[in-house]
Design an enzyme around this catalytic site. Structure first.
Site, mmCIF file in Angstrom:
data_model
loop_
_atom_site.group_PDB
_atom_site.id
_atom_site.type_symbol
_atom_site.label_atom_id
_atom_site.label_comp_id
_atom_site.label_asym_id
_atom_site.label_seq_id
_atom_site.Cartn_x
_atom_site.Cartn_y
_atom_site.Cartn_z
ATOM 1 N N GLU A 62 0.804 -1.233 0.000
ATOM 2 C CA GLU A 62 0.000 0.000 0.000
ATOM 3 C C GLU A 62 0.836 1.282 0.000
ATOM 4 O OE1 GLU A 62 -4.047 -1.314 2.196
ATOM 5 O OE2 GLU A 62 -2.331 -1.134 3.516
HETATM 6 C C1 ACM Z 1 -2.021 -5.397 4.063
HETATM 7 O O1 ACM Z 1 -3.096 -5.838 4.521
HETATM 8 N N1 ACM Z 1 -1.890 -4.104 3.835
HETATM 9 C C2 ACM Z 1 -0.887 -6.261 3.795
#
Ligand code: ACM
Length: 556
Positions: free
Chosen positions: A371
């Site tokens: 992310e």
């Molecule tokens: C995640 O759940 N951002 C790995």
């Protein structure tokens, strides 16, 4: 007719028989003696149930109809001079002593002991397998490696009645049904991740977590040690990370961090239970706690653009490049980034990973990589490629979330699948090993259903059968099963504050994941799992575990 009573009764009967003198009586006596020998005490219904309720389901288990009874003077013996086996025997003795009040002695080289833990050579047992033989006289656990002995002792714990988990005296008898269990795992990576960044959990809570996962033969504890909300490990060359970056958490509580001494203590506690700790420093996103501590690392964090959550408290609070940010206590994701064009950023990463490598005996360092929405793609690739070299330079193997597939990764790298099949397949195509953590199945912070008070639901509602009914070998089509290391169930902690919260979200799903990682697909069956889990509920109550009483499980 003779199946009750112990050895003393049998001996006196034998003397009586020998004293008989007439020929007829001698014939009768031989008949009686043979009957006596062939006859054995039957196991109690409780011992039978325990034998039939092992989690994870063993590769093979044959009950034989007799019973072994623990005695006040019982002895556990290990191979002479074998320190690791003695440490395992010590843990077993401690467990048995608390509830029984028995002395339970430890010896070396006593092949007649009540419990014998033996290292053997048996190619069918692999690195972690064991054979557990219970006769009415003796319990033998044999394995090629100490890990197998440890797993044998965890199965043995389950064979005793759930009262054995008590920390205060309980009345016996302490019986185990006789039989043979031969058992080894399907996957070498059977893990769980605990997020100590969103909310901090102290050393004792982490040790409980290790107790829980190791009891079910899981062997990896992935610690998510940093995120936007908190930095949780002392780094001596960058002291403000823990001091300032660790000083809060989601909701604004006081946070906390592990000193390196405390981290070593966790690692040693885990190692004694055959659990490898994988530390994660989340890079180059999820990094605000570091940017708040050292402004020169700030790559220009921006307003969230596609976070999972609706929290908008980050709007407008973010700093300029190279200026320290504010500490953050919300739950938005994907808005912070490390500064790529400054060499200082890579020195920071190398210093942090170098200090972690020095206190982490396990072979892996996890660099996050998920992310990083506000890191430009070309910068992201630069980061991953350089992290790979830095981790290698510290003699460790790099693990990262699936997005790291965009970098130049190869067969020395481990990628963790969580949401995007395209990235996970790309990682596999580049030769990386894969860990399966599908968020729709094994994200333990997801609510069980819409009425669950704790947890989130952005990935799914995950009832126990959803966590159980999937197969790592087939969940990503086209991935060569030889590249699949195993499974890992993450527990993110945005809503998780106490050990009770942890327990409620873990049980009964963590045992489902433990079974998926250990038991071959042919031995996994929801109808069997739910019955066995229903019996483990009693054990969890004795252990003080605040589990979720799922309506899908027939609790006893
Ligand atoms: C995640 O759940 N951002 C790995």
């Amino acid at each position: 007719m003779c199946c009750e009573g112990g050895n003393a009764d049998r001996l006196s009967l034998l003397f009586l028989i020998l004293a008989m003198s007439s020929r007829l009586l001698k014939v009768l006596s031989v008949f009686l003696f043979i009957t006596l020998l062939s006859c054995q005490q039957e196991p109690s219904p409780d011992a039978v149930k325990s034998f039939e309720s092992i989690i994870p389901n063993p590769a093979s288990a044959q009950m034989e109809g007799g019973v072994f009874t623990l005695e006040t003077e019982s002895i556990i013996s290990v191979d002479p001079g074998h320190k690791e086996a003695m440490a395992i025997a010590t843990l077993l003795a401690e467990k048995l002593r608390s509830a029984t009040g028995y002395e339970i002695k430890l010896e070396e080289g006593n092949i007649d002991a009540d419990f014998v833990l033996a290292i053997v050579t048996d190619p069918t047992l692999g690195e972690e397998g064991y054979e557990l033989k219970v006769t009415s006289e003796q319990v033998t656990i044999s394995a090629n490696k100490p890990a197998g002995l440890f797993y044998g002792t965890q199965t043995l714990r389950q064979l005793f009645s759930d009262k054995i988990e008590n920390s205060v005296f309980q009345q016996g008898p302490w019986e185990v049904a006789t039989g043979v269990i031969k058992d080894l795992p399907s996957y070498s990576w059977r893990g769980s991740m605990l997020d100590v960044a969103r909310h901090f959990f102290g050393v004792e809570d982490v040790k409980k977590y290790i107790d829980y996962i190791s009891f079910y033969k899981m062997n990896i504890l992935h610690l998510h040690l940093s995120d936007d909300q908190g930095w949780r490990i002392e780094i001596k060359s960058w002291p403000n990370l823990a001091k300032h970056g660790g000083s809060t958490q989601v909701g604004g509580g006081k946070g906390g961090y592990y000193t390196q001494e405390q981290y070593r203590d966790i690692v040693a506690y885990a190692a004694a239970r055959y659990v490898t700790v994988i530390p994660e420093i989340d890079l180059p996103g999820h990094i605000n706690s570091a940017l708040a501590s050292y402004g020169e690392l700030n790559g220009g964090t921006v307003v969230p653009i596609e976070g999972r959550y609706t929290d908008t408290s980050t709007q407008g609070m973010l700093g300029e490049r190279s200026k320290p940010t504010e500490l953050y206590t919300g739950i938005q994701v994907g808005w912070s980034t490390l500064r790529v064009e400054k060499e200082e950023s890579f020195k920071f990463v190398s210093d942090v990973l170098g200090e972690l490598a020095a206190i982490t005996p396990g072979p892996y360092l996890h660099i996050g990589g998920d992310e990083a929405h506000v890191t430009a793609k070309k910068d992201y690739i630069t980061f991953i490629n350089r992290f790979k070299d830095i981790v290698k330079g510290h003699n460790k193997m790099m693990v990262g979330w699936e997005e790291i597939a965009q970098g130049e990764i190869d067969s020395t790298i481990v990628a963790q699948y969580w949401a995007n099949e395209k990235y996970a397949r790309m990682a596999a195509d580049k030769g990386a090993k894969i860990i399966m953590s599908p968020s729709k199945k094994v994200y333990l912070d997801m609510k069980y259903d819409s009425t669950t008070k704790l947890g989130l639901n952005w990935a799914n509602y995950i009832e126990t059968d959803t966590a159980y009914n999937w197969d790592p070998a087939t969940c990503l089509s086209d991935v060569d099963t030889r590249q699949i290391l195993g499974v890992e169930a993450p527990l993110w902690s945005e809503t998780v504050v106490t050990l009770d919260d942890i327990e409620f979200l873990l049980f009964p799903r963590i045992t489902a994941v433990a079974e998926i990682g250990w038991t071959p697909a042919a031995g996994r069956n929801w109808d069997s799992y739910k019955i066995r889990t229903g019996r483990h509920g009693k054990r969890w109550k004795v252990m003080g575990i605040d589990f979720y009483a799922s309506p899908r499980i027939p609790w006893e």
